[in-house]
Design a protein around this motif. Structure first.
Motif, mmCIF file in Angstrom:
data_model
loop_
_atom_site.group_PDB
_atom_site.id
_atom_site.type_symbol
_atom_site.label_atom_id
_atom_site.label_comp_id
_atom_site.label_asym_id
_atom_site.label_seq_id
_atom_site.Cartn_x
_atom_site.Cartn_y
_atom_site.Cartn_z
ATOM 1 N N ALA A 39 -0.597 11.754 1.661
ATOM 2 C CA ALA A 39 -1.226 12.056 0.377
ATOM 3 C C ALA A 39 -2.446 12.958 0.558
ATOM 4 O O ALA A 39 -2.745 13.801 -0.301
ATOM 5 C CB ALA A 39 -1.643 10.762 -0.327
ATOM 6 N N SER A 42 -1.400 16.454 0.355
ATOM 7 C CA SER A 42 -0.676 16.845 -0.850
ATOM 8 C C SER A 42 -1.303 18.066 -1.503
ATOM 9 O O SER A 42 -2.508 18.309 -1.397
ATOM 10 C CB SER A 42 -0.645 15.673 -1.838
ATOM 11 O OG SER A 42 -0.080 16.066 -3.067
ATOM 12 N N VAL A 47 -3.738 13.321 -6.243
ATOM 13 C CA VAL A 47 -3.171 12.508 -5.161
ATOM 14 C C VAL A 47 -4.107 12.509 -3.954
ATOM 15 O O VAL A 47 -4.370 11.468 -3.343
ATOM 16 C CB VAL A 47 -1.775 13.034 -4.764
ATOM 17 C CG1 VAL A 47 -1.244 12.293 -3.530
ATOM 18 C CG2 VAL A 47 -0.801 12.873 -5.930
#
Length: 220
Positions: A39, A42, A47
């Motif tokens: 994440a 990302s 996120v």
């Protein structure tokens, strides 16, 4: 030594609980490490922000405080957890935050040319991640993950403070009931060392096999 023999089943129960907490917390930590680590990379800002907040909160607060908060404060919100469940959650989430940075740094260390080659082969971003990047990043993750799991094992000693009957709890109980200190704590010292030795052996074997896999795959 006679005390250790007489209390062997009590100590074995403590060792079993320590192993269960270590394994369960390691699985949770691994899942959180990969989730938060990926994440952090990302392309979606929200996120990345959520992952960063999780990592900074659980790395920035002492594990003992997290244990006490989950065990003593959550009941005020009508959330009641068993002591062993609290131990697994606190240790797993805390170590997962540290593991997330291991995952992020290992994936970032894979040469950019590997991604460009995958793009030239019309791989999607997901295919590139799981077929090209992650297999090369895993060997880089294993040594620090091995160290992290040893640290995880050692911090399980804190769970005795929330009444979990682990090795440390059983040693304290024996010390208080028999007024002997050397024997129970020596037994616990040896117990933790043996468990750590097994963990170290497993990770060293995994490192060798991962290295052989990369050599055969021509990725080095």
């Amino acid at each position: 030594m006679s005390l250790i023999y007489e209390a062997r089943w009590v100590l074995l129960e403590g060792a079993l609980n320590t192993i269960i907490i270590t394994l369960a917390a390691s699985l949770l930590a691994g899942a959180m490490a990969f989730s938060a680590g990926l994440a952090r990379l990302s392309s979606i800002a929200a996120v990345r922000c959520i992952a960063l907040v999780y990592i900074e909160v659980f790395r920035g607060v002492a594990l003992l405080v997290q244990l006490f908060w989950m065990f003593f404060v959550l009941p005020f919100f009508d959330i009641h957890l068993e002591p062993i469940t609290t131990a697994i959650l606190a240790i797993g989430l805390c170590n997962g935050a540290y593991g997330a940075e291991i995952v992020r740094s290992a994936i970032s260390a894979v040469p950019r040319g590997q991604r460009e080659a995958a793009c030239a082969l019309n791989y999607t971003r997901l295919q590139t991640l799981w077929r090209i990047v992650v297999p090369q990043a895993i060997p880089m993750m294993l040594p620090p993950f091995g160290n992290l799991m040893i640290e995880l094992l050692k911090v399980t000693a804190l769970v005795s403070l929330i009444t979990v009957h682990d090795l440390s709890f059983q040693a304290l109980t024996l010390q208080q009931t028999t007024m002997q200190t050397a024997a129970p704590f020596t037994a616990v010292l040896v117990g933790y060392f043996l468990i750590a030795l097994v963990i170290t052996g497993i990770f060293r074997l995994a490192e060798r096999r991962a290295g052989v896999g990369l050599d055969r795959g021509g990725l080095r």
